[in-house]
Enzyme design. Structure first.
Site, PDB file in Angstrom:
ATOM      1  N   ASP B  41      -0.959   6.536   2.054  1.00  0.00           N
ATOM      2  CA  ASP B  41       0.104   6.030   3.263  1.00  0.00           C
ATOM      3  C   ASP B  41       0.810   4.881   2.540  1.00  0.00           C
ATOM      4  OD1 ASP B  41       1.708   5.723   5.198  1.00  0.00           O
ATOM      5  OD2 ASP B  41       0.054   5.043   6.554  1.00  0.00           O
ATOM      6  N   ASP B 134       6.864   8.606   3.029  1.00  0.00           N
ATOM      7  CA  ASP B 134       5.847   7.949   2.871  1.00  0.00           C
ATOM      8  C   ASP B 134       4.299   8.013   2.846  1.00  0.00           C
ATOM      9  OD1 ASP B 134       5.876   7.602   5.485  1.00  0.00           O
ATOM     10  OD2 ASP B 134       5.874   5.402   5.508  1.00  0.00           O
ATOM     11  N   GLU B 135       4.095   9.437   3.362  1.00  0.00           N
ATOM     12  CA  GLU B 135       2.484   9.656   3.498  1.00  0.00           C
ATOM     13  C   GLU B 135       2.148  11.083   3.426  1.00  0.00           C
ATOM     14  OE1 GLU B 135       0.564   9.532   7.459  1.00  0.00           O
ATOM     15  OE2 GLU B 135       2.631   8.832   8.351  1.00  0.00           O
TER      16      GLU B 135
END
Lengths: 372, 417
Positions: B41, B134-135
């Site tokens: 993350d 983003d993860e």
């Protein structure tokens, strides 16, 4: 109020009432049936504010009066009473209860004051005519399958009843469509229907109306205004608001230049469509019709689940054609045909197809093809 | 106990400092080299990209979001200290942090950074399940021989590379299933590396609140509260049948999660359930022409994405938010699924016309759901709208023009409103 009534007459009246009341509603009185006793009959009135049904039945009235009780509960009670029993309904007006007595059974139901019950305003009707039950039955039974459920096009959520020109004369016509298929059913013009304004009869009303039409000998008095329609059968009156909207110009949808003609036994055709569609698990199952010289091949190809093919002997003498349809729509229109062969008139694989029974122009169906 | 230095990536046997470089960023855990399911993350991703690209922002609180209005989409850690959270209305965030620099998102920059990170992850394993830009989940099972290093080392190398080469930091959660990996990555943010081993799973979960479970939102939370379930320990006292009776399918999942069990695989192709897009306006509007323009642009965006994914939706949803933030959604089922912008637009517009509220509105969203493969889409013509198939054909033609000459090569006049 105190009255005694035959169980079967009561069951019929209350059954009609409870099917009109909305199952879920926020206004308590709308769950109730209004019972009025006077002279030698009792009337049962129920409404959902759009439809009102009044059922009258002979009864022995000991004390005239009126009250309202929950329609569904009363129906359940009467349904469970033994056949042939005599039911006594008593409301003393003070206790807020109505008792239901039959044989050794005794019930007490909460009431709401009759004054609170909304009675649909009477209105002036522009057309009044009489139609036999079988004629009305045909008009609505053969069109209702095409009613749309799509709420964004609310003006399609009913059957459009109006006067139309056909074969140099006028007819009483019902049309329904959901944009994928269309049904256009005509009946002889009844006397008095000349001034009939075109109205869209809502789906629920069509369903309720059906219960008035079981008796082949019944004559139904129909009254129509811009905003309401009323059907009166002996002992029962159904009044409904009509859908406030403009039904689209359906006439341009009905193809007139389709020349490729297929004639097929409707029952055989329906069974074959049903069989080949089995292999497809999709929601809208596409069936491909391949036509060539008195031969029809029905096929379904569902890449994920399988394929099926069936050949039928038919009458077809035009250029070869391949065209796809939603299986459900084909089944529905084929099941409207009950006397003669089904006649399909095609143009191309992308154009609407017309279907009728033999050469009968009074019941015409249009179905949109699917890309296959 | 096996240990790993996060700076020089040396592995060794226990110790507080790295024997090689002497730095203290050491992770040690009995199962360090046995675990292979990870969740990565990025730390305040959008804000970090902005700070990287504009060094003057480095020591300032930065909030990414749509102007003074709309909601916070990301807040940097400086802003988070002041209490700013993502999804918080912007006016509230600015009350907490008046000196914040509000940056309107630069989606293309984030997509580019995300793509670079993805390329780095691709070097580790083919089994990557991105959850957003983003993860992502990564499954590194069986990669140790290929990389000549256990997963933990490769993950430490990944975040180090992200920081060295892209100037972006991320946190890693490493465990034996997806649920715990996701929980772990959140334990020590930013720049965290947390491990939940098999042996400690039960004791780790026991006193943690059930809201840790991804997907347990307000409603489930309230239902759990009502049943007296706050922690995983509370869940353990329930029989499986009782949980299923009370919570349905979710109950079975809860029973397993309470025992630290999650059998979902890391899947590179997680099924998409819906495609939607929404926009918050610069100022509230009730102007039907302006709203109509938005409906078209959103419908077109949704259709573009559906076409790219080869999907079509049978249910069209319209979402509106009033000035007081209360939301209103309308949905309708179509006869057959669609991926045609024109149909999505007309359907959404039909829904809009049925809304009795005249606004003003602050947000509008359009989406499709009940997805199916594109091959089943738009196969049934519309009798009452003979132009529909022509418009669909025109749309397909414009699509191919745009594919060849760029997205602005041809647009509808409606899109300019």
């Amino acid at each position: 109020m105190k009255l005694s009534i035959e169980r079967s007459a009561l069951l019929k009246a209350v059954g009609q009432a409870q099917s009109v009341v909305e199952r879920r509603n926020t206004i308590p009185i709308l769950a109730n049936v209004l019972i009025e006793a006077e002279g030698d009959q009792a009337s049962f009135r129920a409404t959902d504010l759009d439809i009102e049904v009044v059922d009258e039945a002979p009864a022995k009235v000991e004390r005239a009066g009126a009250t309202t009780v929950n329609a569904v509960t009363l129906h359940e009670i009467v349904r469970k009473l033994p056949d042939g029993s005599l039911v006594t309904l008593t409301d003393d007006g003070a206790s807020g209860r109505m008792t239901v007595e039959a044989g050794r059974s005794n019930f007490s139901l909460a009431t709401l004051p009759r004054e609170d019950f909304p009675v649909m305003a009477t209105s002036e009707y522009e057309a009044n005519f009489v139609c036999s039950a079988p004629v009305l039955r045909r008009l609505f039974d053969k069109s209702k399958f095409a009613i749309s459920t799509e709420e964004t096009r609310y003006y399609l959520n009913g059957v459009y009843m109006h006067i139309a020109d056909a074969n140099g004369g006028q007819v009483l016509r019902c049309v329904a469509t959901d944009g994928h298929r269309l049904a256009r059913i005509d009946a002889d013009m009844p006397a008095g229907a000349e001034g009939l304004p075109g109205v869209i009869v809502p789906r629920k009303t069509v369903g309720e109306l059906r219960k008035l039409l079981d008796d082949d000998d019944a004559e139904i008095a129909v009254s129509v205004s811009e905003t309401k329609i009323r059907f009166a059968a002996p002992g029962i009156t159904l009044t409904s608001k009509v859908i406030d909207g403009t039904f689209p110009d359906y006439t341009r949808v009905i193809p007139s230049g389709n020349t490729r003609r297929l004639e097929v036994d409707a029952a055989e055709f329906a069974k074959a469509v049903d069989r080949v569609a089995t292999v497809s698990s999709e929601r809208s199952r596409a069936v491909k019709l391949s036509l060539d010289e008195d031969r029809l091949v029905l096929s379904v190809n569902a890449p994920d689940s399988g394929a099926a093919e069936e050949e039928l002997a038919v009458a077809y003498g035009d250029d070869a054609l391949e065209i796809g349809f939603n299986a459900k729509y084909l089944l529905e229109i084929a099941s409207q045909v009950d006397r003669e062969n089904a006649v399909f008139l095609f143009n191309s694989s992308g154009d609407p197809t017309l279907m009728r029974e033999g050469n009968d122009e009074t019941a015409v169906y249009v179905v949109m093809p699917m890309r296959v | 106990m096996p240990a790993l230095c996060r700076d020089c990536l040396k592995t060794f046997d226990a110790g507080k400092r790295c024997p090689e470089c002497g730095r203290p960023r050491v992770i040690s855990h009995p199962e360090l080299f046995d675990l292979s399911i990870a969740h990565m993350d990025c730390d305040a991703f959008y804000a970090s990209v902005e700070k990287r690209d504009d060094p003057s922002l480095r020591d300032k609180p930065v909030i990414i979001g749509g102007g003074r209005r709309g909601v916070v989409s990301t807040a940097c850690y400086i802003a988070r200290i002041r209490g700013v959270r993502s999804a918080m209305p912007m006016f509230q965030a600015l009350k907490l942090c008046p000196d914040a620099v509000v940056v309107k998102g630069r989606m293309s920059a984030y997509v580019e950074a995300s793509r670079q990170i993805r390329a780095m992850m691709d070097d580790l394993t083919p089994v990557i399940e991105p959850l957003s830009l983003d993860e992502a989940f990564l499954d590194l099972k069986g990669t140790a021989r290929l990389h000549h290093a256990p997963p933990a080392v490769m993950l430490a190398r990944l975040v180090k590379r992200m920081e060295d080469e892209l100037g972006l930091t991320g946190s890693i959660g490493l465990s034996h299933n997806k649920f715990l990996a996701k929980v772990a990555s959140d334990l020590d943010k930013p720049k965290g590396f947390s491990i939940i081993g098999k042996a400690e799973t039960a004791s780790f979960l026991k006193d943690r609140p059930v809201r840790l479970i991804w997907g347990v939102g307000g409603q489930t939370q309230a239902a759990l509260d009502k049943a007296g379930i706050r922690t995983f320990g509370d869940l353990l006292r329930w029989e499986k049948v009782d949980l299923v009776a009370r919570f349905g399918g979710m109950g079975e999942r809860l029973w397993h999660l309470a025992r630290g069990e999650d059998r979902r695989r890391v899947s590179a192709h997680a099924p998409v359930k819906s495609i939607s897009n929404e926009t918050t306006f610069g100022e509230d509007t009730s102007d039907v022409d302006i709203l109509d323009g938005h409906i078209w642009r959103l419908a077109e965006n949704v259709a573009d994405r559906a076409k790219a994914k080869n999907k079509a939706g049978r249910v069209v949803t319209l979402k509106l938010k009033r000035s007081n933030h209360s939301a209103l959604t309308r949905r309708v089922s179509l006869g057959d699924p669609t991926q045609i912008a024109d149909r999505i637009y007309r359907t959404a517009r039909g829904l809009f016309d049925q809304v009795s509220d005249e606004g003003p509105f602050r947000l509008l969203g359009v989406g499709i759901s009940h997805l199916s493969p594109a091959s089943t889409a738009d196969v049934e013509g519309d009798l009452l709208d003979p132009g529909a198939s022509l418009r669909a054909g025109a749309e397909r033609a414009s699509d191919s023009i745009r594919a060849r000459f760029g997205p602005d090569a041809i647009v509808k006049g409606r899109a300019l409103r």
